[in-house]
Design a protein around this motif. Structure first.
Motif, PDB file in Angstrom:
ATOM      1  N   PRO A  63       0.844  -1.204   0.000  1.00 14.06           N
ATOM      2  CA  PRO A  63       0.000   0.000   0.000  1.00 14.06           C
ATOM      3  C   PRO A  63       0.881   1.256   0.000  1.00 14.06           C
ATOM      4  O   PRO A  63       2.014   1.239   0.495  1.00 14.06           O
ATOM      5  N   LEU A  64       0.365   2.331  -0.550  1.00  7.75           N
ATOM      6  CA  LEU A  64       1.114   3.571  -0.657  1.00  7.75           C
ATOM      7  C   LEU A  64       1.652   4.033   0.700  1.00  7.75           C
ATOM      8  O   LEU A  64       2.810   4.439   0.807  1.00  7.75           O
ATOM      9  N   ALA A  65       0.838   3.967   1.741  1.00  9.68           N
ATOM     10  CA  ALA A  65       1.291   4.410   3.067  1.00  9.68           C
ATOM     11  C   ALA A  65       2.501   3.601   3.526  1.00  9.68           C
ATOM     12  O   ALA A  65       3.446   4.160   4.090  1.00  9.68           O
ATOM     13  N   ALA A  66       2.508   2.311   3.283  1.00 10.68           N
ATOM     14  CA  ALA A  66       3.641   1.470   3.680  1.00 10.68           C
ATOM     15  C   ALA A  66       4.886   1.837   2.874  1.00 10.68           C
ATOM     16  O   ALA A  66       5.994   1.909   3.428  1.00 10.68           O
ATOM     17  N   ARG A  67       4.722   2.074   1.565  1.00 14.42           N
ATOM     18  CA  ARG A  67       5.866   2.462   0.731  1.00 14.42           C
ATOM     19  C   ARG A  67       6.472   3.774   1.215  1.00 14.42           C
ATOM     20  O   ARG A  67       7.696   3.908   1.331  1.00 14.42           O
ATOM     21  N   LEU A  68       5.610   4.744   1.496  1.00 12.18           N
ATOM     22  CA  LEU A  68       6.108   6.053   1.918  1.00 12.18           C
ATOM     23  C   LEU A  68       6.703   6.014   3.317  1.00 12.18           C
ATOM     24  O   LEU A  68       7.682   6.715   3.595  1.00 12.18           O
ATOM     25  N   THR A  69       6.139   5.206   4.190  1.00 16.29           N
ATOM     26  CA  THR A  69       6.703   5.071   5.537  1.00 16.29           C
ATOM     27  C   THR A  69       8.098   4.466   5.459  1.00 16.29           C
ATOM     28  O   THR A  69       9.033   4.929   6.127  1.00 16.29           O
ATOM     29  N   GLU A  70       8.259   3.446   4.630  1.00 15.47           N
ATOM     30  CA  GLU A  70       9.575   2.828   4.455  1.00 15.47           C
ATOM     31  C   GLU A  70      10.564   3.829   3.845  1.00 15.47           C
ATOM     32  O   GLU A  70      11.711   3.926   4.280  1.00 15.47           O
ATOM     33  N   ALA A  71      10.112   4.575   2.866  1.00 15.17           N
ATOM     34  CA  ALA A  71      10.981   5.580   2.242  1.00 15.17           C
ATOM     35  C   ALA A  71      11.372   6.662   3.243  1.00 15.17           C
ATOM     36  O   ALA A  71      12.546   7.055   3.314  1.00 15.17           O
ATOM     37  N   ALA A  72      10.418   7.139   4.016  1.00 19.88           N
ATOM     38  CA  ALA A  72      10.699   8.186   5.000  1.00 19.88           C
ATOM     39  C   ALA A  72      11.674   7.688   6.062  1.00 19.88           C
ATOM     40  O   ALA A  72      12.595   8.412   6.457  1.00 19.88           O
ATOM     41  N   ALA A  73      11.507   6.452   6.514  1.00 18.33           N
ATOM     42  CA  ALA A  73      12.425   5.895   7.509  1.00 18.33           C
ATOM     43  C   ALA A  73      13.838   5.773   6.938  1.00 18.33           C
ATOM     44  O   ALA A  73      14.824   6.084   7.614  1.00 18.33           O
ATOM     45  N   ASP A 165       0.845  10.142   7.237  1.00 20.76           N
ATOM     46  CA  ASP A 165      -0.605  10.281   7.354  1.00 20.76           C
ATOM     47  C   ASP A 165      -1.063  11.677   6.920  1.00 20.76           C
ATOM     48  O   ASP A 165      -2.026  11.812   6.159  1.00 20.76           O
ATOM     49  N   VAL A 166      -0.365  12.716   7.389  1.00 20.74           N
ATOM     50  CA  VAL A 166      -0.734  14.079   7.007  1.00 20.74           C
ATOM     51  C   VAL A 166      -0.495  14.283   5.511  1.00 20.74           C
ATOM     52  O   VAL A 166      -1.318  14.898   4.827  1.00 20.74           O
ATOM     53  N   PHE A 167       0.586  13.734   4.985  1.00 22.44           N
ATOM     54  CA  PHE A 167       0.854  13.842   3.557  1.00 22.44           C
ATOM     55  C   PHE A 167      -0.271  13.208   2.747  1.00 22.44           C
ATOM     56  O   PHE A 167      -0.739  13.774   1.765  1.00 22.44           O
ATOM     57  N   LEU A 168      -0.728  12.043   3.159  1.00 20.06           N
ATOM     58  CA  LEU A 168      -1.756  11.321   2.403  1.00 20.06           C
ATOM     59  C   LEU A 168      -3.168  11.837   2.644  1.00 20.06           C
ATOM     60  O   LEU A 168      -3.997  11.823   1.740  1.00 20.06           O
ATOM     61  N   HIS A 169      -3.458  12.301   3.868  1.00 21.02           N
ATOM     62  CA  HIS A 169      -4.843  12.624   4.222  1.00 21.02           C
ATOM     63  C   HIS A 169      -5.083  14.073   4.621  1.00 21.02           C
ATOM     64  O   HIS A 169      -6.224  14.443   4.896  1.00 21.02           O
ATOM     65  N   GLY A 170      -4.038  14.879   4.678  1.00 22.46           N
ATOM     66  CA  GLY A 170      -4.207  16.277   5.040  1.00 22.46           C
ATOM     67  C   GLY A 170      -4.343  16.476   6.529  1.00 22.46           C
ATOM     68  O   GLY A 170      -4.155  15.577   7.328  1.00 22.46           O
ATOM     69  N   VAL A 171      -4.701  17.686   6.902  1.00 23.78           N
ATOM     70  CA  VAL A 171      -4.779  18.044   8.308  1.00 23.78           C
ATOM     71  C   VAL A 171      -6.205  18.200   8.807  1.00 23.78           C
ATOM     72  O   VAL A 171      -6.442  18.312  10.011  1.00 23.78           O
ATOM     73  N   VAL A 172      -7.172  18.196   7.903  1.00 26.02           N
ATOM     74  CA  VAL A 172      -8.556  18.394   8.304  1.00 26.02           C
ATOM     75  C   VAL A 172      -9.209  17.023   8.502  1.00 26.02           C
ATOM     76  O   VAL A 172      -9.106  16.135   7.661  1.00 26.02           O
ATOM     77  N   ASP A 173      -9.880  16.894   9.632  1.00 24.39           N
ATOM     78  CA  ASP A 173     -10.617  15.660   9.920  1.00 24.39           C
ATOM     79  C   ASP A 173     -11.803  15.611   8.969  1.00 24.39           C
ATOM     80  O   ASP A 173     -12.579  16.554   8.856  1.00 24.39           O
ATOM     81  N   GLY A 174     -11.957  14.506   8.262  1.00 32.80           N
ATOM     82  CA  GLY A 174     -13.022  14.360   7.267  1.00 32.80           C
ATOM     83  C   GLY A 174     -14.420  14.447   7.849  1.00 32.80           C
ATOM     84  O   GLY A 174     -15.388  14.662   7.125  1.00 32.80           O
ATOM     85  N   ARG A 175     -14.585  14.307   9.172  1.00 33.53           N
ATOM     86  CA  ARG A 175     -15.920  14.357   9.778  1.00 33.53           C
ATOM     87  C   ARG A 175     -16.408  15.782   9.973  1.00 33.53           C
ATOM     88  O   ARG A 175     -17.563  16.023  10.174  1.00 33.53           O
ATOM     89  N   GLU A 176     -15.465  16.742   9.920  1.00 31.26           N
ATOM     90  CA  GLU A 176     -15.816  18.143  10.107  1.00 31.26           C
ATOM     91  C   GLU A 176     -15.149  18.965   9.011  1.00 31.26           C
ATOM     92  O   GLU A 176     -14.007  18.711   8.676  1.00 31.26           O
TER      93      GLU A 176
END
Length: 179
Positions: A63-73, A165-176
């Protein structure tokens, strides 16, 4: 390099020889003096070819999040090693690199190294190109800016998982919605 990080530029050539399992005189067959050895450590710390190989080894079927986490580490570890070596040399009062033109060529120039790193991140983003809001080329630059910019930030470093997480999903909570 680990001895340089641990002991700073005060590390002795005897300590280095012992750790390498060689005689101290052998060091001076390869290096004219300790300063030249320290310069070689800085050159080695700046090289990013091993980091690029690690980034290229990240499986693209994750998954993209796993790839980016590995790259960031991977990139975070590289920045840490580089900073520790350069910091140890600078703490000893050495400010300039006396490296030969051959040594400087071995590290490449900063712009080339940065571009190779950006291209490696683009490859990690590419499988998800169709699902991304911005071009992968632009996102790679944003991702690297977030990662490199987190060093020395006031209040400490955000965990890598938070950055991704912030890179992929932004800073705004989707519920508000943001105001």
């Amino acid at each position: 390099m680990p001895l340089l990080v641990e002991h700073g530029a005060a590390v002795s050539t005897a300590q280095i020889a012992k750790a390498a399992g060689i005689g101290e005189a052998t060091i001076f067959r390869a290096f004219a003096d300790k300063d030249e050895l320290l310069d070689a450590c800085v050159v080695a710390a700046l090289r990013n070819d091993h980091v690029l190989a690690e980034l290229d080894a990240v499986p693209l079927d994750q998954p993209l999040a796993a790839r980016l986490t590995e790259a960031a580490a991977t990139l975070h570890a590289y920045l840490g090693r580089m900073g520790a070596v350069i910091g140890a040399v600078h703490a000893a009062g050495r400010r300039g690199e006396r490296g030969t033109p051959r040594d400087r060529a071995a590290t490449g120039d900063r712009a080339t190294a940065t571009e190779h790193t950006r291209q490696a991140v683009i490859r990690l983003l590419e499988p998800d190109r169709a699902a991304l809001r911005l071009p992968v080329e632009e996102l790679a630059a944003v991702f690297l800016g977030m990662l490199f910019g987190r060093r020395g930030a006031p209040g400490g470093e955000a965990p890598i998982e938070t950055l991704v997480d912030v890179f992929l999903h932004g800073v705004v909570d989707g519920r508000e919605s943001a105001r």
